[in-house]
Write a protein that holds these residues in place. Structure first.
Motif, PDB file in Angstrom:
ATOM      1  N   ILE A  39     -24.204 -27.977   5.202  1.00 27.85           N
ATOM      2  CA  ILE A  39     -24.482 -27.525   3.859  1.00 27.85           C
ATOM      3  C   ILE A  39     -24.335 -28.969   3.242  1.00 27.85           C
ATOM      4  CG2 ILE A  39     -23.913 -26.544   1.672  1.00 27.85           C
ATOM      5  CD1 ILE A  39     -22.872 -24.141   3.310  1.00 27.85           C
ATOM      6  N   LYS A  40     -23.418 -29.698   3.689  1.00 31.79           N
ATOM      7  CA  LYS A  40     -23.318 -31.163   3.184  1.00 31.79           C
ATOM      8  C   LYS A  40     -24.392 -31.807   3.426  1.00 31.79           C
ATOM      9  CE  LYS A  40     -19.554 -34.216   2.298  1.00 31.79           C
ATOM     10  NZ  LYS A  40     -18.103 -34.644   2.491  1.00 31.79           N
ATOM     11  N   SER A  41     -24.724 -31.970   4.830  1.00 27.58           N
ATOM     12  CA  SER A  41     -25.941 -32.916   5.308  1.00 27.58           C
ATOM     13  C   SER A  41     -27.372 -32.453   5.097  1.00 27.58           C
ATOM     14  CB  SER A  41     -25.700 -32.866   6.867  1.00 27.58           C
ATOM     15  OG  SER A  41     -26.141 -31.892   7.394  1.00 27.58           O
ATOM     16  N   SER A  42     -27.342 -31.124   4.680  1.00 25.17           N
ATOM     17  CA  SER A  42     -28.904 -30.629   4.604  1.00 25.17           C
ATOM     18  C   SER A  42     -29.182 -30.309   3.239  1.00 25.17           C
ATOM     19  CB  SER A  42     -29.363 -29.462   5.495  1.00 25.17           C
ATOM     20  OG  SER A  42     -28.335 -28.629   5.336  1.00 25.17           O
ATOM     21  N   ARG A  43     -28.208 -30.071   2.301  1.00 24.94           N
ATOM     22  CA  ARG A  43     -28.532 -29.754   0.673  1.00 24.94           C
ATOM     23  C   ARG A  43     -29.584 -28.479   0.626  1.00 24.94           C
ATOM     24  NH1 ARG A  43     -25.093 -32.307  -2.191  1.00 24.94           N
ATOM     25  NH2 ARG A  43     -26.424 -32.042  -4.001  1.00 24.94           N
ATOM     26  N   PRO A  44     -29.164 -27.298   1.093  1.00 23.34           N
ATOM     27  CA  PRO A  44     -29.961 -26.101   1.020  1.00 23.34           C
ATOM     28  C   PRO A  44     -30.089 -25.658  -0.274  1.00 23.34           C
ATOM     29  CG  PRO A  44     -27.879 -25.412   1.876  1.00 23.34           C
ATOM     30  CD  PRO A  44     -27.956 -26.976   1.937  1.00 23.34           C
ATOM     31  N   ASP A  45     -31.074 -24.694  -0.731  1.00 26.47           N
ATOM     32  CA  ASP A  45     -31.095 -23.972  -1.935  1.00 26.47           C
ATOM     33  C   ASP A  45     -30.266 -22.640  -1.813  1.00 26.47           C
ATOM     34  OD1 ASP A  45     -33.153 -25.729  -2.992  1.00 26.47           O
ATOM     35  OD2 ASP A  45     -34.475 -24.953  -1.488  1.00 26.47           O
ATOM     36  N   LEU A  46     -30.004 -22.434  -0.663  1.00 28.65           N
ATOM     37  CA  LEU A  46     -29.467 -20.982  -0.667  1.00 28.65           C
ATOM     38  C   LEU A  46     -28.612 -20.868   0.560  1.00 28.65           C
ATOM     39  CD1 LEU A  46     -29.064 -18.041  -1.616  1.00 28.65           C
ATOM     40  CD2 LEU A  46     -31.269 -17.393  -0.342  1.00 28.65           C
ATOM     41  N   VAL A  47     -27.520 -20.176   0.627  1.00 24.94           N
ATOM     42  CA  VAL A  47     -26.671 -20.015   2.059  1.00 24.94           C
ATOM     43  C   VAL A  47     -26.532 -18.463   2.021  1.00 24.94           C
ATOM     44  CG1 VAL A  47     -24.671 -20.467   3.154  1.00 24.94           C
ATOM     45  CG2 VAL A  47     -25.655 -22.102   1.860  1.00 24.94           C
ATOM     46  N   LEU A  48     -26.939 -17.830   3.148  1.00 26.75           N
ATOM     47  CA  LEU A  48     -26.436 -16.491   3.558  1.00 26.75           C
ATOM     48  C   LEU A  48     -25.250 -16.539   4.269  1.00 26.75           C
ATOM     49  CD1 LEU A  48     -29.728 -14.895   4.559  1.00 26.75           C
ATOM     50  CD2 LEU A  48     -28.882 -14.848   2.234  1.00 26.75           C
TER      51      LEU A  48
END
Length: 100
Positions: A39-48
């Protein structure tokens, strides 16, 4: 329409989005530590996010991510049916909570 960048931290959740053109899966993880790094490296919009992970629980993942990213949305997916757990996740700012 822009696709939502998605990270999946759970196996079954892949079925939710594999055919949806509005989502693009940019990463998957099976451990909380790996999820936080991804999450830190790819900066998603949403995490399931599965709540029950082998190394630590979903609340800990959310807490760690919130130290560097306040914007990402979480949808917690789990078999745990515990009201205090749901309340804790909501206080941490999740978007939704789904029971398997």
């Amino acid at each position: 329409m822009n696709q939502l960048k998605l990270i999946i931290v759970e196996d079954i959740a892949r079925e939710f989005v594999k055919e949806d053109p509005d989502f693009v899966t940019i990463g998957t993880a099976g451990l909380g530590k790996t999820a936080v790094e991804l999450i830190k490296s790819s900066r998603p919009d949403l995490v399931l996010l599965d709540y029950c992970l082998p190394d630590f629980n979903g609340s800990e993942v959310i807490k760690q991510v919130r130290t560097f990213n306040q914007e990402v949305d979480f949808i917690v997916i789990t078999a745990v049916r515990d009201v205090p757990l749901v309340q804790e996740c909501l206080r941490l700012g999740i978007r939704d909570y789904l029971i398997k």
